[in-house]
Design an enzyme around this catalytic site. Structure first.
Site, PDB file in Angstrom:
ATOM      1  N   ASP A 481      -8.562  42.582 -30.941  1.00  0.00           N
ATOM      2  CA  ASP A 481      -7.645  42.534 -32.083  1.00  0.00           C
ATOM      3  C   ASP A 481      -6.619  41.412 -31.920  1.00  0.00           C
ATOM      4  O   ASP A 481      -6.368  40.932 -30.812  1.00  0.00           O
ATOM      5  CB  ASP A 481      -6.911  43.886 -32.162  1.00  0.00           C
ATOM      6  N   ASP A 551      -8.016  46.704 -42.649  1.00  0.00           N
ATOM      7  CA  ASP A 551      -7.331  47.950 -42.305  1.00  0.00           C
ATOM      8  C   ASP A 551      -7.292  48.880 -43.507  1.00  0.00           C
ATOM      9  O   ASP A 551      -6.904  50.038 -43.393  1.00  0.00           O
ATOM     10  CB  ASP A 551      -5.890  47.657 -41.843  1.00  0.00           C
TER      11      ASP A 551
END
Ligand code: GLA
Length: 729
Positions: A481, A551
Site C-alpha cells: 500500500d 477503497d
C-alpha cells in the site's frame, strides 16, 4: 522482419499484423512522422505533407530559398526545441553553454532482433511466441552534442509498438534536462479525433471522459509523486464517430508510476500532437558529460475495431507480456481481508476466529491488513517499524500463520513500505530519511511522511525489513500500500542543484525496492494498492498481477469503476471485494459485481446471517467455476453505466467462443417500462448455444440470434438485482 528501412525512400516502416507506423528522414535530415494507423504497404506516404509559406513560422537557414519548410508545420517524430516548432516540445534542455535548444537530426539507426530493456525501469517483454524487433534511431544536435535515441519495439502479432527515449550527453559540459517525453505522435490532421481519458479522485478512480480535441493544449498529468487517483498515464485517441465496435482508435499507456505528463495539442493548422513522458513540473535532471537519461516505456496500439478492439489488444498484452508472475495465469485464492471488518481492532485469536468462519464461506486465504506491526492501533503511528506487535499477535507471526495454514487456508499480510509515521521508532532514529525541507514545517498526510526512497540506505532498510517478515512465516500474499501523495521534495542525500531529480529518482528507488522484494519471492502473490487505485498503472502491473481498485466498495459505484478500468486492465488485475457497505444492495448483486474483478470478501465473517453465509458459499463456488472464463476471456462492455440506462451489462467470452458469461445489474427498474434487450457480443453466429443461469429455465438458440435479437432483460424485479447468464455452445 517487421521493421523495414527503405534506402530509396528513406522511410522506416514498422509493420504489425494490422498496423503500420512510418517515419522518414526528411528535408535537412529531420525525422518526419508520416503515418500510424491500419496497415499500408511499404510505400512512402510523405506525399500527404504539404508545405506552404506560413507567416510567423520560421525556416531553418539552410533552407532559406525555401520559405515553405518550417518545423512549425511538419509532423515530427520527436520534436526539436527552439527550432521554429512552437508546439509542445518533446524535450527541453539547458545546454552546457546556457542555450536552450535541441536541433536533433538523424545521425544513425540500428535494427535489432528482440525487445529493448531500460536501465532501472520496468519494461514489457517478448514471450517465446512473439516476434519482436527493435529499431533505434539517434538524433543528434551538432552544436551541443546532445543525442536522443528513439527506441521502438514492434510486437508483430500483438499489434503493439512500444517506445522510449534515451538522452545522452556527448558534450563536455553539464546539461539540465527540463522536460523529456517518451513518445511523440503527430498527425497531419487531427480535428476529427476525440480523446478518452480516465480522471478520478480518491474513492472514484478511473471515471471516463470523452471530448473532442480542440485548439488547446490539453495536459493530463500527475504531480503527486505517483500516477494518482486523479489522472491515468493512459489515453485513447479515437475518431469522433468511433464506438465500442467500429472506428479507428489509438491507445497510449505509459509504464511509469510517478509524475507523468500527457499532452494533446491541436495546432493552428489542425495538426495533432500527442505526447507522453515525465511531468516537467518539479523536474530538472542534470547530466554530466557522458551521462544518460532513460525515459519510461509507452505501449501503443491502433485498431479499426473501436474501443473494444483497443481493450482486447491491451488485455491480451497485459496478460502475456507485462508480468512474469506465475499468478497472472493461475487461479487466485479467494481471500478475505480484515480491513473493513475489524480495522485496527484485532489480535491473533480474532484472526484465527475470522479464518475459521471464512473457511465456511468458501474463502481460501486470510489477509491481515493494517495494524499488526510496531505501535499501530490507529493510523497515527507505527509506519516504518516493520516488526510484529506482540501485544496483538501474541503467538508471533510464524505461529499465527501456522494456525491459519492448519485450517487449510493461506495467509496474507499488509505493508506500506514507502512511508513513515511521525510517531515511529524509525522516524525517531532516522529523521533525515523522511521527506522534509530543511527549515520548513512538513506537510503531513494521515499523520505520515514519505520516506526518501531515492536513498540507497532507505531502499536497503526496506528490502531487508520487509523480506525478514516475508521469510519468517509461510506468507502467500502481500498487499503493498501507499497512502499519501508526496510533498516536500527534498533529499538530504542530493546536492542542492540536484533536488529537481528527486521525484524521478524516488520512482527508480521504488522499482529497486520492488525488485528486491517481489522478484525474490516468486511464490508470493502481490497486490498493489494506493488508498485504492491511486497508483494503478502499467508499471505497477508489471510487478503485481492485481491491484486494489478502490477503497470504495459500494457496489453500484463499482460498476463505474470496473467500466473505466476495463478499457485498459483485464478483470483478473482489478482487486474487488464484497463488503458490508450499502445494505440496500442484495448480497448476490455485490458478488456479481466483485466478479468483475478478482473477487474476495471484506466483511466480518464471524457475524454472518445464515442467508448471507449461504450466499457466500454459492458465489464463491460460482466464481471458481467461471474464474478462467472471466480472467482469460475477451471482455465486452455492453452498456455504459455513466449514461442513464436502467441496467448495466458486461460479458466475458472464451477465446474459442464456446462459452460466455453475461452479467446484468438492474440499476433502475422503471414502472411499467418497455422490455429491454441485451445484444451479446463475440459469439460464433453459426453455433447453437444453451442459455441458462439466473433466469427461469433454459433455451437453445444460435449465436446469430443472441447477438442480433438479444436476450430480454428481466423485468418486474427488485432494483439492484443481478443476473448471471451462462451461454454455452
Ligand atoms: C488503504 C487501503 C485499504 C486499507 C487501509 C489500511 O486505505 O486502500 O484497503 O488497507 O489503507 O490503512
Amino acid at each position: 522482419m517487421s521493421i523495414i528501412f527503405n534506402e530509396k525512400q528513406k522511410t522506416f516502416s514498422l509493420h504489425t499484423k494490422n498496423t503500420t507506423y512510418q517515419m522518414k528522414i526528411g528535408n535537412l535530415d529531420y525525422l518526419i512522422h508520416t503515418y500510424y494507423g491500419p496497415s499500408i504497404p511499404d510505400e512512402d506516404v510523405s506525399y500527404q505533407i504539404k508545405q506552404y509559406d506560413r507567416g510567423f513560422s520560421g525556416n531553418p537557414i539552410e533552407s532559406i530559398q525555401d520559405r515553405t519548410f518550417s518545423l512549425d508545420a511538419q509532423p515530427q517524430e520527436f520534436s526539436t526545441y527552439q527550432q521554429g516548432d512552437f508546439r509542445t516540445s518533446s524535450m527541453e534542455v539547458v545546454n552546457a553553454d546556457g542555450s536552450m535548444v535541441f536541433g536533433g537530426k538523424v545521425k544513425d539507426y540500428r535494427i535489432k532482433t528482440g525487445k529493448f530493456t531500460l536501465d532501472g525501469l520496468p519494461t514489457c517483454f517478448a514471450t517465446e511466441k512473439d516476434t519482436v524487433d527493435t529499431l533505434e534511431i539517434t538524433l543528434a544536435d551538432p552544436v551541443s552534442l546532445v543525442e536522443v535515441t528513439l527506441l521502438y519495439s514492434v510486437f508483430e502479432e500483438k499489434d503493439i509498438i512500444t517506445r522510449s527515449t534515451l538522452v545522452y550527453n556527448a558534450g563536455s559540459g553539464t546539461i539540465h534536462l527540463r522536460k523529456i517525453m517518451a513518445s511523440c505522435l503527430d498527425f497531419t490532421n487531427g480535428s476529427d479525433k476525440d480523446i478518452v481519458s480516465f480522471p478520478g479522485r480518491y474513492g472514484q478512480e478511473k471515471q471516463v471522459e470523452r471530448m473532442c480535441v480542440n485548439h488547446h493544449i490539453h495536459r493530463f498529468e500527475s504531480g503527486r509523486g505517483s500516477s494518482s487517483h486523479q489522472q491515468s498515464p493512459y489515453l485513447i485517441l479515437c475518431d469522433h464517430d468511433a464506438t465500442e465496435d467500429f472506428g479507428t482508435c489509438y491507445g497510449m499507456a505509459m509504464m511509469y508510476s510517478g509524475n507523468f505528463l500527457a499532452e494533446v495539442e491541436l495546432d493552428q493548422y489542425d495538426q495533432l500532437r500527442v505526447q507522453m513522458g515525465i511531468n516537467n513540473k518539479n523536474f530538472n535532471f542534470l547530466l554530466e558529460a557522458g551521462e544518460r537519461f532513460t525515459a519510461p516505456e509507452v505501449v501503443m496500439t491502433c485498431t479499426e475495431k473501436g474501443l473494444t478492439g483497443i481493450t482486447h489488444i491491451y488485455h491480451d498484452f497485459i496478460r502475456s507480456n507485462l508480468n512474469r508472475s506465475k499468478f497472472m495465469h493461475e487461479e487466485r485464492p479467494i481471500l478475505i481481508n480484515t480491513w473493513e471488518a475489524v480495522f485496527f481492532d484485532f489480535d491473533d485469536k480474532k484472526l484465527v476466529e475470522v479464518a475459521k468462519a471464512a473457511k465456511k464461506m468458501g474463502v481460501e486465504m486470510l489477509v491481515m491488513d493494517d495494524g499488526w506491526f510496531g505501535k499501530r492501533d490507529n493510523d497515527k503511528s507505527g509506519l516504518g517499524d516493520w516488526f510484529v506487535n506482540r501485544n496483538k499477535i501474541h503467538c508471533g507471526l510464524h505461529d499465527l500463520v501456522k494456525q491459519v495454514n492448519e485450517l487449510d487456508m493461506k495467509f496474507g499480510i499488509w505493508f506500506e513500505p514507502e512511508m513513515v509515521s511521525v510517531d515511529s521508532d524509525l522516524y525517531r532514529k532516522h529523521p533525515d530519511w523522511a521527506m522534509e525541507i530543511p527549515g520548513r514545517d512538513a506537510i503531513v498526510s494521515r499523520e505520515q511522511l514519505a520516506l526518501d526512497i531515492s536513498r540507497r540506505d532507505v531502499q536497503d532498510y526496506l528490502i531487508e525489513s520487509v523480506n525478514a517478515i516475508l521469510d519468517d512465516a509461510n506468507i502467500a500474499y502481500m498487499k503493498w500500500d501507499i497512502n499519501r501523495s508526496v510533498t516536500d521534495l527534498w533529499s538530504n542525500a542530493l546536492a542542492s542543484e540536484r533536488q529537481g531529480e528527486l521525484a524521478h529518482r524516488m520512482v527508480l528507488g521504488l522499482y529497486r525496492i520492488m525488485d528486491g522484494i517481489i522478484k525474490t519471492h516468486p511464490d508470493i502473490l502481490f497486490e498493489g494498492c494506493s488508498g485504492g487505485g491511486g497508483r494503478f498503472d502499467l508499471a505497477m502491473l508489471s510487478y503485481y498481477p492485481q491491484y486494489w481498485s478502490s477503497d470504495n466498495t459500494k457496489p453500484i459505484d463499482n460498476l463505474k469503476l470496473h467500466y473505466g478500468a476495463s478499457f485498459l486492465y483485464p478483470p483478473c488485475t482489478q482487486g474487488a471485494h464484497v463488503s458490508d457497505s450499502t445494505a440496500y444492495v442484495p448480497f448476490d448483486t455485490k458478488a456479481v459485481i466483485a466478479m468483475g474483478g478478482t473477487f474476495g470478501y471484506e466483511l466480518d465473517a464471524t457475524h454472518l446471517e445464515p442467508e448471507i453465509l449461504a450466499g457466500c458459499q454459492k458465489m464463491s463456488k460460482r466464481f471458481k467455476k467461471y474464474f478462467k472464463l472471466i480472467s482469460e476471456g475477451d471482455y465486452y462492455r455492453l452498456t455504459n453505466p455513466f449514461s442513464t440506462g436502467n441496467f448495466t451489462a458486461w460479458q466475458s467470452v472464451s477465446k474459442d467462443k464456446k462459452e460466455s458469461l453475461l452479467s446484468i445489474v438492474i440499476t433502475n427498474q422503471t414502472v411499467n417500462g418497455p422490455q429491454e434487450y441485451v445484444k451479446v457480443k463475440g459469439l460464433d453466429k453459426d453455433l447453437q448455444y444453451t442459455v441458462s443461469g439466473d433466469i427461469a429455465g433454459s433455451v437453445i438458440v444460435s449465436g446469430a440470434a443472441l447477438m442480433r435479437v438479444g436476450i430480454p432483460v428481466p423485468r418486474d424485479v427488485q432494483d439492484y438485482s443481478a443476473f448471471q447468464i451462462e451461454i454455452k455452445a
